[in-house]
Enzyme design. Structure first.
Site, short mmCIF file in Angstrom:
data_model
loop_
_atom_site.label_atom_id
_atom_site.label_comp_id
_atom_site.label_asym_id
_atom_site.label_seq_id
_atom_site.Cartn_x
_atom_site.Cartn_y
_atom_site.Cartn_z
N ILE A 101 22.13 0.04 -44.16
CA ILE A 101 21.95 0.11 -42.71
C ILE A 101 23.19 -0.40 -41.98
O ILE A 101 23.63 0.18 -40.98
CB ILE A 101 20.71 -0.70 -42.30
CG1 ILE A 101 19.43 0.01 -42.80
CG2 ILE A 101 20.65 -0.88 -40.78
CD1 ILE A 101 18.17 -0.84 -42.69
N GLY A 102 23.78 -1.48 -42.47
CA GLY A 102 24.96 -2.03 -41.81
C GLY A 102 26.12 -1.07 -41.80
O GLY A 102 26.80 -0.90 -40.78
N TYR A 139 9.87 -13.25 -47.95
CA TYR A 139 10.75 -12.37 -47.18
C TYR A 139 10.13 -12.09 -45.82
O TYR A 139 10.82 -12.15 -44.78
CB TYR A 139 10.99 -11.08 -47.95
CG TYR A 139 11.70 -10.01 -47.16
CD1 TYR A 139 13.07 -10.09 -46.94
CD2 TYR A 139 11.01 -8.93 -46.62
CE1 TYR A 139 13.74 -9.10 -46.21
CE2 TYR A 139 11.67 -7.94 -45.89
CZ TYR A 139 13.03 -8.04 -45.70
OH TYR A 139 13.68 -7.07 -44.97
#
Length: 242
Positions: free
Chosen positions: A18-19, A149
């Site tokens: 995604i980054g 998480y």
């Protein structure tokens, strides 16, 4: 003119997934970007893929010295218009198999890292800047073995609620971008049966792509979302909604 023409953006966890997709899109829309990642080889490859208007800075967001070094480099550009605190990871562990190392690793990167990525950027942030934190659909779904998480991403959501009020006098907008399961190298490393169970609960019947998440990040970074702050934007194929 791109939607981010002349803007300066910092994207942590920008070397893959995604980054990286977001970094590519931001540059295409006219921004100059700084990306971070822990592994130099992947970071160098990402910078080469992006091609121009990018500076890659190796570092771990859980290490505050690394963050200080990042912003010393960013300061040479004079300002920041967009922070995308995207660095993070997920891992499975059952309640009876939980370890201190598992807990600390997730919270140090996903929570501590996001917090200090933003705090240390504040002196460089323009008034009217955009802060985007990567959350997760996991924070609102009960998934066996994935709940530590999930707790880190619930913490991130809490940050944005408070920052929306705390930074309002500077017109700084803070929002959470929460993907559903997405086709990234990080997801590929998770147990296949666990991922299959999660995908089976997505109304659209598939995982998302990094490019789809990047388009939502562009919305939150740009003036298209000028009256949007304090929200959690789910890009999840409907998983959190039904």
């Amino acid at each position: 003119m791109g939607k981010l023409q002349g803007k300066v953006a910092v994207i942590t966890g920008g070397s893959t997934g995604i980054g990286l997709a977001t970094a590519q899109l931001f540059v295409n829309e006219g921004a100059y970007i700084f990306i971070t990642g822990r592994r130099q080889k992947e970071l160098d490859e990402a910078a080469e893929t992006i091609g121009s208007n990018v500076t890659a800075v190796q570092g771990d967001v859980a290490n505050l010295t690394d963050l200080d070094r990042l912003y010393e480099i960013v300061a040479k550009r004079g300002r920041i218009d967009i922070i995308f605190a995207n660095a993070g990871f997920g891992a499975f562990a059952s309640l009876d198999g939980m370890t201190e190392e598992h807990f600390d690793g997730l919270f140090n990167t996903n929570v501590k890292g996001a917090l200090f990525t933003v705090q240390k950027a504040l002196p460089l942030l323009n008034d009217g800047a955009s802060i985007i934190l990567t959350g997760s659909v996991a924070s609102v779904k009960g998934t066996p073995g994935f709940w530590v998480y999930a707790a880190t991403k619930a913490a991130v959501r809490s940050f944005v609620r408070a920052w929306t009020v705390e930074l309002k006098d500077r017109r700084i907008r803070s929002n959470v971008l929460s993907p559903g399961p997405t086709e990234t190298p990080a997801v590929d490393q998770q147990p296949a049966d666990a991922i299959a169970r999660i995908v089976s609960t997505i109304p659209m019947g598939r995982m998302g792509t990094p490019e789809e998440i990047a388009k939502a990040a562009l919305f939150l970074a740009s003036d298209d979302s000028s009256f949007v702050t304090g929200i959690e934007l789910f890009v999840d194929g409907g998983r959190a909604q039904v």
